[in-house]
Design an enzyme around this catalytic site. Structure first.
Site, PDB file in Angstrom:
ATOM      1  N   GLU A 116       0.836  -1.194   0.000  1.00  0.00           N
ATOM      2  CA  GLU A 116       0.000   0.000   0.000  1.00  0.00           C
ATOM      3  C   GLU A 116       0.876   1.251   0.000  1.00  0.00           C
ATOM      4  O   GLU A 116       1.936   1.283   0.632  1.00  0.00           O
ATOM      5  CB  GLU A 116      -0.929   0.006   1.217  1.00  0.00           C
ATOM      6  CG  GLU A 116      -2.017  -1.046   1.124  1.00  0.00           C
ATOM      7  CD  GLU A 116      -2.981  -1.012   2.293  1.00  0.00           C
ATOM      8  OE1 GLU A 116      -4.158  -1.379   2.091  1.00  0.00           O
ATOM      9  OE2 GLU A 116      -2.569  -0.637   3.414  1.00  0.00           O
ATOM     10  N   CYS A 131       3.337   8.731   0.632  1.00  0.00           N
ATOM     11  CA  CYS A 131       3.917   7.838   1.630  1.00  0.00           C
ATOM     12  C   CYS A 131       4.127   6.495   0.942  1.00  0.00           C
ATOM     13  O   CYS A 131       3.172   5.840   0.525  1.00  0.00           O
ATOM     14  CB  CYS A 131       2.973   7.707   2.823  1.00  0.00           C
ATOM     15  SG  CYS A 131       3.616   6.668   4.145  1.00  0.00           S
ATOM     16  N   CYS A 138       6.615  -6.084   7.484  1.00  0.00           N
ATOM     17  CA  CYS A 138       7.676  -5.479   8.296  1.00  0.00           C
ATOM     18  C   CYS A 138       7.987  -6.411   9.455  1.00  0.00           C
ATOM     19  O   CYS A 138       7.087  -7.089   9.967  1.00  0.00           O
ATOM     20  CB  CYS A 138       7.231  -4.112   8.825  1.00  0.00           C
ATOM     21  SG  CYS A 138       8.528  -3.190   9.706  1.00  0.00           S
ATOM     22  N   CYS A 142       6.444  -3.056  15.767  1.00  0.00           N
ATOM     23  CA  CYS A 142       5.913  -1.947  16.571  1.00  0.00           C
ATOM     24  C   CYS A 142       4.479  -2.257  16.998  1.00  0.00           C
ATOM     25  O   CYS A 142       3.627  -2.573  16.168  1.00  0.00           O
ATOM     26  CB  CYS A 142       5.972  -0.641  15.784  1.00  0.00           C
ATOM     27  SG  CYS A 142       7.646  -0.150  15.323  1.00  0.00           S
ATOM     28  N   CYS A 145       1.403  -0.545  15.261  1.00  0.00           N
ATOM     29  CA  CYS A 145       1.375  -0.488  13.800  1.00  0.00           C
ATOM     30  C   CYS A 145       0.736  -1.740  13.218  1.00  0.00           C
ATOM     31  O   CYS A 145       1.149  -2.863  13.524  1.00  0.00           O
ATOM     32  CB  CYS A 145       2.799  -0.327  13.265  1.00  0.00           C
ATOM     33  SG  CYS A 145       2.883  -0.224  11.457  1.00  0.00           S
ATOM     34  N   GLY A 190       6.904  -1.431   5.913  1.00  0.00           N
ATOM     35  CA  GLY A 190       8.318  -1.804   5.964  1.00  0.00           C
ATOM     36  C   GLY A 190       9.182  -0.742   6.603  1.00  0.00           C
ATOM     37  O   GLY A 190       8.726   0.356   6.927  1.00  0.00           O
ATOM     38  N   SER A 222      12.777   7.158   6.308  1.00  0.00           N
ATOM     39  CA  SER A 222      12.527   6.918   7.722  1.00  0.00           C
ATOM     40  C   SER A 222      12.867   5.489   8.118  1.00  0.00           C
ATOM     41  O   SER A 222      12.647   4.538   7.360  1.00  0.00           O
ATOM     42  CB  SER A 222      11.050   7.190   8.045  1.00  0.00           C
ATOM     43  OG  SER A 222      10.764   6.899   9.391  1.00  0.00           O
ATOM     44  N   SER A 244      12.244   7.053  13.732  1.00  0.00           N
ATOM     45  CA  SER A 244      11.038   6.815  14.528  1.00  0.00           C
ATOM     46  C   SER A 244      11.485   6.284  15.887  1.00  0.00           C
ATOM     47  O   SER A 244      11.570   5.077  16.108  1.00  0.00           O
ATOM     48  CB  SER A 244      10.125   5.807  13.818  1.00  0.00           C
ATOM     49  OG  SER A 244       9.664   6.332  12.597  1.00  0.00           O
ATOM     50  N   HIS A 246      10.182   7.140  19.151  1.00  0.00           N
ATOM     51  CA  HIS A 246       8.999   6.825  19.958  1.00  0.00           C
ATOM     52  C   HIS A 246       9.193   7.032  21.457  1.00  0.00           C
ATOM     53  O   HIS A 246       8.252   7.428  22.142  1.00  0.00           O
ATOM     54  CB  HIS A 246       8.488   5.415  19.681  1.00  0.00           C
ATOM     55  CG  HIS A 246       8.163   5.169  18.250  1.00  0.00           C
ATOM     56  ND1 HIS A 246       7.329   6.007  17.538  1.00  0.00           N
ATOM     57  CD2 HIS A 246       8.569   4.215  17.387  1.00  0.00           C
ATOM     58  CE1 HIS A 246       7.229   5.572  16.293  1.00  0.00           C
ATOM     59  NE2 HIS A 246       7.976   4.488  16.176  1.00  0.00           N
ATOM     60  N   ASN A 327      -2.918   6.218  15.896  1.00  0.00           N
ATOM     61  CA  ASN A 327      -4.141   5.986  15.137  1.00  0.00           C
ATOM     62  C   ASN A 327      -4.714   4.625  15.488  1.00  0.00           C
ATOM     63  O   ASN A 327      -3.963   3.679  15.750  1.00  0.00           O
ATOM     64  CB  ASN A 327      -3.850   6.066  13.634  1.00  0.00           C
ATOM     65  CG  ASN A 327      -3.513   7.478  13.198  1.00  0.00           C
ATOM     66  OD1 ASN A 327      -4.287   8.406  13.401  1.00  0.00           O
ATOM     67  ND2 ASN A 327      -2.333   7.662  12.619  1.00  0.00           N
ATOM     68  N   CYS A 373      -1.064   7.008   9.481  1.00  0.00           N
ATOM     69  CA  CYS A 373       0.187   6.415   9.964  1.00  0.00           C
ATOM     70  C   CYS A 373      -0.097   5.237  10.885  1.00  0.00           C
ATOM     71  O   CYS A 373      -0.879   5.349  11.838  1.00  0.00           O
ATOM     72  CB  CYS A 373       0.993   7.482  10.702  1.00  0.00           C
ATOM     73  SG  CYS A 373       2.606   6.932  11.258  1.00  0.00           S
TER      74      CYS A 373
END
Length: 410
Positions: A116, A131, A138, A142, A145, A190, A222, A244, A246, A327, A373
Site C-alpha cells: 500500500e 507515503c 515489516c 511496533c 502499527c 516496511g 525513515s 522513529s 517513539h 491511530n 500512519c
C-alpha cells in the site's frame, strides 16, 4: 493508566509471534528498468534520444511500451526484443479516497504480492506527499502499527519502490482535487533501514534530472533504527533522514518496539555517525514519536526525549520533532490517542528543555479509510500463493502487462 497499558503490552502477544520478529532470509533482486541508470538505459536502447523518449512517457503517466506512448519506435523495439512486457513492474489494483482527499493505493507487484502507498494532499498548501512502502510487510513489530501483523515477506526492489511513485503520479494527475505530487516519505509498509541498498538506489533515481526530477530536499527516508549500522548505511542516501524513536527510555521503547536490540544511546551514536559526513545542508533530521495516552505522552517523557535530542542538535543543521497521535488499529484497541491538552503539554515541555528543535503535532489524515500512519496492512500471502494469483489474473486477461523477466539482457 500507564501501568495498565504496559501490562497489556507485555501480555498481548496474539499479533506478534516469535517467528514474526525473526528476520527471514531475503533474496536481493537485480535492478530492472525504472532504477536503471540513465546512461545504461541509453546504451541499451541505442542513444540518449531513445532513452529520453522512454522517460517522457513515464513522466507523462504512460507505459512506455504502449502503442500511444511517446516512446520512439527504435526504443520500443529494443525493449520488446529484450523480453520486456512492461517498463513499470506493478499495477494499480484499487484506490480508496478518504473524506479529506487522502488516497490509499493498493499496488500489485509482478509476483502477485502487494503493498500500500498513500497520497496525502496538504490541507492548505499546493502540494501532495506520497507515503511509499519499502518492504512487503515489516519485521520491526511496533505494537501500535498494523503492518507489524504481517511480519516480513520480502524487500522491495528499487523498481518496485519506484513503480509506486509512477502509479501515484498518474492518480494525482488525474484527480481534480489533488495538488501536484511534490514530496515523498519512506514511511509506508516496511522499514527503510532494513532495505537500505534498494531504498538508496530508488532515491537516487528519484532525484535524477533525466528521470523523475524530484528535489533531494523533498525526500524523507525513515527508519525505526534496527541497528546503529542501519543509520550508517543510510549516511549517503539522497534525502532527509528520519528516526522513529517513539521513546527515549530503553525499557519503554522495548515495549513499543519489541524488536529493539540496541539502546537508544547506541542507536543515537550510529545516527550521529551517519549525519557527520553529510553536507551541512543535508543534515536536517526528523525524529518521530508516536504518542499513546498513558504510555509515553507525559511531560516527563517529553523532557527525557528533549534531553536525548540535544546532542543530535549539536551536529544536525536542523532537527524537526514530529509528534504523531496514535491511530486506531484493530489489533491494538487499548491504545488511545492522547488528549489535545496532553499533546500540547508534551510539545511545550520539549520546547522548554530544547528550544533549538522545531516541534510539530501531526494532523491525522485518511484514518477513515485506514490510510493514516500505522494503519497500513494487507492480507499476507505466501510467495507461492501470490504467484498463483498473478498467473491466474494474467491468464484471465485482468491484469495490465507486467515485467516478466527480472533483468533486461544487454
Amino acid at each position: 493508566m500507564r501501568a495498565l497499558v504496559l501490562a497489556l503490552l507485555l501480555h498481548d502477544t496474539s499479533a506478534l509471534s516469535t517467528a514474526t520478529l525473526k528476520p527471514p532470509k531475503l533474496a536481493t533482486a537485480s535492478t530492472q528498468t525504472l532504477a536503471l541508470p540513465f546512461a545504461e538505459l541509453s546504451e541499451l536502447v541505442g542513444g540518449t534520444g531513445r532513452a529520453r523518449s522512454i522517460w517522457d512517457a513515464v513522466r507523462s503517466g504512460q507505459e512506455p511500451l504502449d502503442a500511444d506512448a511517446p516512446t520512439t519506435v527504435g526504443a520500443r523495439r529494443v525493449l520488446e526484443a529484450s523480453g520486456l512486457t512492461a517498463f513499470v513492474p506493478a499495477c494499480l489494483e484499487h484506490k480508496d479516497e478518504a473524506a479529506d482527499g487522502t488516497t490509499k493505493l493498493l499496488v500489485r507487484l509482478a509476483d502477485g504480492l502487494a503493498v500500500e502507498a498513500v497520497l496525502i494532499p496538504h490541507a492548505h498548501l499546493p502540494r501532495t506527499t506520497l507515503c511509499i512502502s519499502s518492504q512487503v510487510g515489516c519485521d520491526q513489530g511496533c505494537r501500535f502499527c498494523a503492518t507489524a501483523r504481517m511480519g516480513l515477506v520480502r524487500n522491495l526492489t528499487p523498481d518496485e519502490i519506484l513503480a509506486q511513485f509512477v502509479i501515484a503520479s498518474r492518480v494525482a494527475a488525474q484527480s481534480t482535487r489533488m495538488p501536484p505530487l511534490t514530496n515523498i516519505v519512506f514511511m509506508g509498509m516496511g522499514d527503510a533501514g532494513r532495505n537500505a541498498i534498494n531504498v538508496k538506489l530508488a532515491a537516487t533515481s528519484l532525484i535524477d534530472g533525466e528521470k523523475f526530477r524530484m528535489a533531494r530536499s523533498k525526500i524523507t527516508i525513515s527508519t525505526v533504527g534496527p541497528s546503529p549500522d542501519c543509520f550508517r548505511e543510510l549516511s549517503d542516501a539522497d534525502g532527509m533522514l528520519a528516526w522513529s524513536v517513539h521513546a527515549a527510555d530503553d525499557a519503554l521503547r522495548k515495549q513499543l518496539v519489541p524488536s529493539a536490540k540496541y539502546t537508544v544511546d547506541e542507536l543515537r551514536a550510529g545516527l550521529l555517525d551517519a549525519l557527520k559526513p553529510r553536507p551541512a545542508r543535508q543534515r536536517t533530521l526528523m525524529l518521530a514519536a508516536t504518542l499513546i495516552a498513558g504510555v509515553n505522552d507525559s511531560p516527563e517523557d517529553a523532557r527525557r526525549l528533549a534531553a536525548f535530542v540535544s546532542p543530535i542538535v549539536d551536529v544536525a543543521q536542523k532537527v524537526n520533532v514530529d509528534l504523531i497521535p496514535v491511530n486506531p488499529t484493530d489489533h491494538a484497541p487499548d491504545f488511545l490517542r492522547p488528549s489535545d491538552d496532553a499533546l500540547e503539554l508534551f510539545r511545550d515541555a520539549i520546547r522548554e528543555v530544547e528550544p533549538r528543535v522545531h516541534v510539530a503535532l501531526r494532523v491525522t489524515r485518511g484514518d477513515d479509510k485506514t490510510a493514516a500512519c500505522g494503519q497500513l496492512h494487507i492480507q499476507r500471502k505466501s510467495l507461492s500463493e501470490a504467484r498463483a494469483v498473478a498467473a491466474a489474473a494474467v491468464d484471465a486477461g485482468e491484469t495490465p502487462r507486467l515485467v516478466l523477466r527480472r533483468k533486461v539482457d544487454r
